[in-house]
Design a protein around this motif. Structure first.
Motif, PDB file in Angstrom:
ATOM      1  N   LEU A   4      42.921 -46.152  30.754  1.00  0.00           N
ATOM      2  CA  LEU A   4      42.697 -44.799  31.238  1.00  0.00           C
ATOM      3  C   LEU A   4      43.896 -43.954  30.824  1.00  0.00           C
ATOM      4  CD1 LEU A   4      41.209 -45.351  34.801  1.00  0.00           C
ATOM      5  CD2 LEU A   4      40.080 -45.355  32.566  1.00  0.00           C
ATOM      6  N   VAL A   5      43.603 -42.811  30.220  1.00  0.00           N
ATOM      7  CA  VAL A   5      44.640 -41.928  29.716  1.00  0.00           C
ATOM      8  C   VAL A   5      44.749 -40.728  30.641  1.00  0.00           C
ATOM      9  CG1 VAL A   5      45.415 -40.567  27.752  1.00  0.00           C
ATOM     10  CG2 VAL A   5      44.135 -42.695  27.367  1.00  0.00           C
ATOM     11  N   GLU A   6      45.884 -40.597  31.289  1.00  0.00           N
ATOM     12  CA  GLU A   6      46.122 -39.519  32.250  1.00  0.00           C
ATOM     13  C   GLU A   6      46.968 -38.425  31.612  1.00  0.00           C
ATOM     14  OE1 GLU A   6      46.551 -42.630  36.030  1.00  0.00           O
ATOM     15  OE2 GLU A   6      48.156 -42.235  34.593  1.00  0.00           O
ATOM     16  N   SER A   7      46.752 -37.212  32.063  1.00  0.00           N
ATOM     17  CA  SER A   7      47.578 -36.085  31.621  1.00  0.00           C
ATOM     18  C   SER A   7      47.717 -35.117  32.781  1.00  0.00           C
ATOM     19  CB  SER A   7      46.968 -35.401  30.397  1.00  0.00           C
ATOM     20  OG  SER A   7      45.675 -34.901  30.690  1.00  0.00           O
ATOM     21  N   GLY A   8      48.705 -34.263  32.678  1.00  0.00           N
ATOM     22  CA  GLY A   8      48.972 -33.314  33.739  1.00  0.00           C
ATOM     23  C   GLY A   8      50.078 -33.829  34.634  1.00  0.00           C
ATOM     24  N   GLY A   9      50.173 -33.263  35.797  1.00  0.00           N
ATOM     25  CA  GLY A   9      51.246 -33.637  36.694  1.00  0.00           C
ATOM     26  C   GLY A   9      52.513 -32.877  36.352  1.00  0.00           C
ATOM     27  N   GLY A  10      53.618 -33.269  36.976  1.00  0.00           N
ATOM     28  CA  GLY A  10      54.881 -32.598  36.736  1.00  0.00           C
ATOM     29  C   GLY A  10      55.449 -32.042  38.023  1.00  0.00           C
ATOM     30  N   LEU A  11      56.177 -30.951  37.866  1.00  0.00           N
ATOM     31  CA  LEU A  11      56.889 -30.335  38.986  1.00  0.00           C
ATOM     32  C   LEU A  11      56.240 -29.020  39.363  1.00  0.00           C
ATOM     33  CD1 LEU A  11      59.424 -30.292  40.850  1.00  0.00           C
ATOM     34  CD2 LEU A  11      60.605 -29.112  38.984  1.00  0.00           C
ATOM     35  N   ALA A  12      56.077 -28.789  40.658  1.00  0.00           N
ATOM     36  CA  ALA A  12      55.531 -27.536  41.155  1.00  0.00           C
ATOM     37  C   ALA A  12      56.257 -27.153  42.430  1.00  0.00           C
ATOM     38  CB  ALA A  12      54.030 -27.665  41.415  1.00  0.00           C
ATOM     39  N   GLN A  13      56.231 -25.875  42.728  1.00  0.00           N
ATOM     40  CA  GLN A  13      56.791 -25.408  43.988  1.00  0.00           C
ATOM     41  C   GLN A  13      55.740 -25.502  45.075  1.00  0.00           C
ATOM     42  OE1 GLN A  13      58.293 -21.442  43.204  1.00  0.00           O
ATOM     43  NE2 GLN A  13      60.326 -22.261  42.727  1.00  0.00           N
ATOM     44  N   ALA A  14      56.180 -25.575  46.296  1.00  0.00           N
ATOM     45  CA  ALA A  14      55.245 -25.586  47.423  1.00  0.00           C
ATOM     46  C   ALA A  14      54.359 -24.343  47.353  1.00  0.00           C
ATOM     47  CB  ALA A  14      56.007 -25.628  48.733  1.00  0.00           C
ATOM     48  N   GLY A  15      53.071 -24.564  47.540  1.00  0.00           N
ATOM     49  CA  GLY A  15      52.104 -23.489  47.434  1.00  0.00           C
ATOM     50  C   GLY A  15      51.533 -23.323  46.040  1.00  0.00           C
ATOM     51  N   GLY A  16      52.099 -24.012  45.086  1.00  0.00           N
ATOM     52  CA  GLY A  16      51.666 -23.907  43.702  1.00  0.00           C
ATOM     53  C   GLY A  16      50.498 -24.819  43.386  1.00  0.00           C
ATOM     54  N   SER A  17      50.208 -24.909  42.090  1.00  0.00           N
ATOM     55  CA  SER A  17      49.046 -25.669  41.633  1.00  0.00           C
ATOM     56  C   SER A  17      49.398 -26.557  40.452  1.00  0.00           C
ATOM     57  CB  SER A  17      47.925 -24.713  41.206  1.00  0.00           C
ATOM     58  OG  SER A  17      47.526 -23.873  42.268  1.00  0.00           O
ATOM     59  N   LEU A  18      48.686 -27.653  40.363  1.00  0.00           N
ATOM     60  CA  LEU A  18      48.755 -28.542  39.204  1.00  0.00           C
ATOM     61  C   LEU A  18      47.357 -29.095  38.952  1.00  0.00           C
ATOM     62  CD1 LEU A  18      52.010 -30.613  39.901  1.00  0.00           C
ATOM     63  CD2 LEU A  18      51.679 -28.970  38.046  1.00  0.00           C
ATOM     64  N   ARG A  19      47.148 -29.547  37.724  1.00  0.00           N
ATOM     65  CA  ARG A  19      45.862 -30.131  37.356  1.00  0.00           C
ATOM     66  C   ARG A  19      46.109 -31.462  36.656  1.00  0.00           C
ATOM     67  NH1 ARG A  19      40.480 -28.513  35.731  1.00  0.00           N
ATOM     68  NH2 ARG A  19      39.811 -29.533  33.809  1.00  0.00           N
ATOM     69  N   LEU A  20      45.376 -32.473  37.110  1.00  0.00           N
ATOM     70  CA  LEU A  20      45.425 -33.798  36.496  1.00  0.00           C
ATOM     71  C   LEU A  20      44.108 -34.072  35.793  1.00  0.00           C
ATOM     72  CD1 LEU A  20      46.951 -35.882  39.454  1.00  0.00           C
ATOM     73  CD2 LEU A  20      48.148 -34.620  37.659  1.00  0.00           C
ATOM     74  N   SER A  21      44.205 -34.763  34.658  1.00  0.00           N
ATOM     75  CA  SER A  21      43.005 -35.154  33.923  1.00  0.00           C
ATOM     76  C   SER A  21      43.093 -36.620  33.540  1.00  0.00           C
ATOM     77  CB  SER A  21      42.834 -34.292  32.667  1.00  0.00           C
ATOM     78  OG  SER A  21      42.615 -32.947  33.001  1.00  0.00           O
ATOM     79  N   CYS A  22      41.935 -37.237  33.390  1.00  0.00           N
ATOM     80  CA  CYS A  22      41.890 -38.659  33.048  1.00  0.00           C
ATOM     81  C   CYS A  22      40.638 -38.931  32.214  1.00  0.00           C
ATOM     82  CB  CYS A  22      41.873 -39.484  34.334  1.00  0.00           C
ATOM     83  SG  CYS A  22      41.676 -41.264  34.108  1.00  0.00           S
ATOM     84  N   LEU A  80      41.472 -33.428  38.566  1.00  0.00           N
ATOM     85  CA  LEU A  80      41.850 -33.120  39.933  1.00  0.00           C
ATOM     86  C   LEU A  80      42.657 -31.823  39.924  1.00  0.00           C
ATOM     87  CD1 LEU A  80      41.832 -34.145  42.884  1.00  0.00           C
ATOM     88  CD2 LEU A  80      44.088 -35.124  42.431  1.00  0.00           C
ATOM     89  N   GLU A  81      42.058 -30.786  40.485  1.00  0.00           N
ATOM     90  CA  GLU A  81      42.728 -29.504  40.617  1.00  0.00           C
ATOM     91  C   GLU A  81      43.414 -29.490  41.971  1.00  0.00           C
ATOM     92  OE1 GLU A  81      42.294 -27.190  38.022  1.00  0.00           O
ATOM     93  OE2 GLU A  81      43.913 -26.047  38.953  1.00  0.00           O
ATOM     94  N   MET A  82      44.739 -29.317  41.961  1.00  0.00           N
ATOM     95  CA  MET A  82      45.517 -29.370  43.200  1.00  0.00           C
ATOM     96  C   MET A  82      46.112 -27.998  43.469  1.00  0.00           C
ATOM     97  SD  MET A  82      47.394 -33.069  42.674  1.00  0.00           S
ATOM     98  CE  MET A  82      48.291 -32.540  41.211  1.00  0.00           C
ATOM     99  N   ASN A  83      45.661 -27.391  44.541  1.00  0.00           N
ATOM    100  CA  ASN A  83      46.153 -26.077  44.945  1.00  0.00           C
ATOM    101  C   ASN A  83      46.841 -26.178  46.299  1.00  0.00           C
ATOM    102  OD1 ASN A  83      44.961 -24.691  42.670  1.00  0.00           O
ATOM    103  ND2 ASN A  83      42.980 -24.940  43.689  1.00  0.00           N
ATOM    104  N   GLY A  84      47.634 -25.179  46.622  1.00  0.00           N
ATOM    105  CA  GLY A  84      48.314 -25.186  47.909  1.00  0.00           C
ATOM    106  C   GLY A  84      49.168 -26.423  48.100  1.00  0.00           C
ATOM    107  N   LEU A  85      49.889 -26.811  47.053  1.00  0.00           N
ATOM    108  CA  LEU A  85      50.661 -28.056  47.106  1.00  0.00           C
ATOM    109  C   LEU A  85      51.722 -28.020  48.193  1.00  0.00           C
ATOM    110  CD1 LEU A  85      50.932 -28.708  43.297  1.00  0.00           C
ATOM    111  CD2 LEU A  85      49.937 -30.282  44.962  1.00  0.00           C
ATOM    112  N   LYS A  86      51.934 -29.179  48.800  1.00  0.00           N
ATOM    113  CA  LYS A  86      52.927 -29.359  49.843  1.00  0.00           C
ATOM    114  C   LYS A  86      53.899 -30.455  49.407  1.00  0.00           C
ATOM    115  CE  LYS A  86      49.423 -28.401  53.393  1.00  0.00           C
ATOM    116  NZ  LYS A  86      48.756 -28.918  54.608  1.00  0.00           N
ATOM    117  N   SER A  87      55.070 -30.474  50.024  1.00  0.00           N
ATOM    118  CA  SER A  87      56.066 -31.485  49.660  1.00  0.00           C
ATOM    119  C   SER A  87      55.522 -32.889  49.892  1.00  0.00           C
ATOM    120  CB  SER A  87      57.351 -31.267  50.450  1.00  0.00           C
ATOM    121  OG  SER A  87      57.103 -31.304  51.838  1.00  0.00           O
ATOM    122  N   GLU A  88      54.664 -33.039  50.888  1.00  0.00           N
ATOM    123  CA  GLU A  88      54.106 -34.362  51.170  1.00  0.00           C
ATOM    124  C   GLU A  88      53.081 -34.820  50.134  1.00  0.00           C
ATOM    125  OE1 GLU A  88      54.305 -31.769  53.319  1.00  0.00           O
ATOM    126  OE2 GLU A  88      52.528 -31.696  54.627  1.00  0.00           O
TER     127      GLU A  88
END
Length: 121
Positions: A4-22, A80-88
């Motif tokens: 499985l080939v994953e992409s995306g991820g990284g660093l974001a600020q709280a409240g920000g967004s990231l997108r993962l793909s596989c 996976l679209e991740m919005n409203g990111l939190k430190s947890e």
């Protein structure tokens, strides 16, 4: 061996967004479910979100309303679209697919190597 080939991820600020793909490195005979798990330091791996053949989805309570899983088991790609990111939400995120490599194979689980998601507060 299918990978499985994953992409995306990284660093974001709280409240920000990231997108993962596989996606699969080569096509599996069939996929019955696919999704994302995550593992934070000193914690067990937990299900984040999953989609099953036919389109049914389920989410962890902690991400419900913030994360959106999309994909199609027939295409064998999941996002996976991740919005409203939190430190947890900081963890290593792993893609997983369950299916058959060949028509006569046993059903197996396939895992990605993981991608780091770090949310700064």
């Amino acid at each position: 061996q299918v990978q499985l080939v994953e992409s995306g991820g990284g660093l974001a600020q709280a409240g920000g967004s990231l997108r993962l793909s596989c996606k699969t490195s080569r096509r599996l005979f069939s996929v019955n479910s696919m999704g994302w798990y995550r593992q934070a330091p000193d914690s067990e791996r937990e299900l984040v979100a999953q989609i099953r053949r036919g389109g049914g989805r389920n989410y962890a309570n902690s991400v419900q309303g913030r994360f959106t899983l999309s994909g199609d088991t027939s295409i064998q790609t999941v996002h996976l679209e991740m919005n409203g990111l939190k430190s947890e939400d900081t963890a290593i995120y792993f893609c997983k697919m369950r299916g058959f490599e060949r028509s006569m194979s046993l059903e197996s689980d396939y895992w990605g190597r993981g991608t780091q998601v770090t949310v700064s507060s």
